[in-house]
Design a protein around this motif. Structure first.
Motif: not given
Length: 445
Positions: A33, A45-47, A52, A56, A79
């Protein structure tokens, strides 16, 4: 929020998250992430898709708890998809800097989470005793054993216990490598007083992997003085190593003697029953969903190297099941272990007595005729005793059966050979190494 503040939030959040999960989960899933921004009280965040959805579903509460630790109550985590159009203000590029190793303490590594078995019962009891009464029970406490068997877990457990129940007592965890790096930095920066204050002003000092102090003369000398100051002040010292003090040949005698002055206990590879309990506890702790008990049985049976490998295998199997949409069954576990861990496939069958005899002949340079003869000359006699000892260790054969395979000797001769080999291993390092090399070559532990 300023760029500097965003960087600080990310560093702290990432540090909290890494402490909250095990190493396998971190490296396989959460490390992937990235940071995008802080939007009010939301850490964005980013993934990629697989990470993701997994994060989650499985770690939503953990992510929120880490955010609240950094930003306060009510903080949340979102995310985002990396392909999602970012806000006009570009995200701050935040370098991934970790806190010094000596400052990291994993709150998950506690006595409650430590699985006790016959292989670690003494070490656990000793660690708990020093956590409850630092400086009074066993000082120093020296825990030795191969990597991945729980030594670091015990150190963190002691530190966490002292912080929670110690009534204000202080505990510092470090590694020998971190101690060395800190010492060198203190010399270069002219801050030796600050260095001494950090290590000599604590109630409990826990040092991992002290074997790495070897051949670092100045660091070893500084550690010797630190040890003495703390011990004389009644502070508790707990040390770990991959081998007992007597085998740390590269360390100075005076340091080895101090290590041996307290309680020395070892941790050994966990038996199958303990490995199974560890897997069940990890499944419950990480809330990974439905896992067929037969899959856990298979992993526990095949993965016996160490606990890290065991937990890593579990994570791999669960991850594979999640990504392919398949239930985690024994069939899936066998497929994953065979593909990703070929060395963990079906374990080698126990050697036969004949194979052990041949191995002993090769290891000690004697002929099969001499090994099976009545000769009591060396090295044939010792090779014969070792071969009988190994046959008893690695096969299910009875003493009379082993005796018959060695020239029709009776069971008391075999028993005597086993006792003599054990005694010689205890007093003769070369004999110890020779026997264990033979055991390893035949597939034993």
């Amino acid at each position: 929020m300023s760029a500097l503040d965003s960087a600080t939030v990310w560093h702290r959040f990432r540090g909290e998250l890494r402490k909250a999960v095990n190493e396998s989960t971190w490296h396989i899933w959460l490390e992937r992430m990235g940071f995008r921004e802080v939007d009010g009280t939301t850490i964005v965040l980013e993934a990629p898709d697989d990470v993701r959805s997994w994060a989650q579903t499985r770690f939503g509460r953990v992510l929120t708890a880490c955010a609240e630790t950094v930003l306060g109550p009510g903080a949340t985590v979102r995310i985002a998809d990396p392909e999602e159009t970012p806000p006009e203000t570009p995200a701050v590029a935040v370098p991934r800097v970790q806190a010094p190793a000596s400052q990291q303490l994993n709150p998950r590594l506690t006595f409650d989470q430590f699985v006790i078995g016959e292989s670690n019962r003494l070490a656990h009891a000793a660690a708990l005793a020093v956590a409850e009464t630092p400086g009074l029970a066993y000082n120093p406490l020296f825990i030795c054993g191969p990597p991945g068997l729980g030594k670091t877990h015990l150190l963190h457990s002691i530190a966490n216990y002292v912080h929670e129940h110690g009534g204000g007592m202080t505990a510092r965890y470090t590694t020998a490598e971190a101690f060395t790096d800190h010492f060198v930095a203190a010399i270069q920066g002219g801050d030796m007083e600050g260095f001494k204050a950090q290590y000599r002003g604590v109630d409990v000092l826990l040092v991992d992997d002290v074997q790495f102090l070897a051949q670092k003369a100045k660091t070893e000398q500084e550690f010797f003085h630190t040890f003495n100051v703390l011990h004389q002040a009644g502070a508790q010292l707990v040390l770990t190593s991959d081998r007992p003090p007597r085998d740390l040949d590269a360390l100075e005698d005076r340091l080895r003697e101090r290590f041996e002055a307290g309680l020395v206990c070892d941790v050994r590879p966990a038996d199958r029953a303990t490995r199974l309990v560890i897997l069940r506890k990890r499944v419950a702790q990480d809330d990974v969903g439905e896992v067929d008990p037969a899959a856990l049985d298979l992993i526990a049976e095949r993965v016996d190297a160490n606990i890290r490998a065991l937990e890593g295998a579990l994570i791999r199997v669960v991850a594979f099941g999640s990504l392919t949409g398949r239930p985690v069954t024994a069939e899936l576990a066998a497929e994953v272990l065979a593909g990703l861990y070929p060395e963990l496939s079906k374990k080698k069958a126990a050697p036969t007595i004949k194979e052990i005899q041949e191995g002993a002949c090769e290891a000690f340079g004697v002929s099969m005729e001499a090994l099976l003869s009545a000769s009591r000359t060396q090295p044939a006699a010792f090779a014969r005793q070792v071969a009988m000892y190994v046959a008893r260790e690695l096969t299910g054969a009875t003493l009379p059966t082993i005796g018959r395979a060695f020239g029709n000797r009776n069971h008391t001769t075999v028993l005597h050979a086993c006792r003599r080999t054990t005694e010689r291993m205890a007093s003769d390092r070369e004999a110890y190494e020779a026997v264990h090399n033979l055991l390893r070559s035949l597939g034993g532990n």
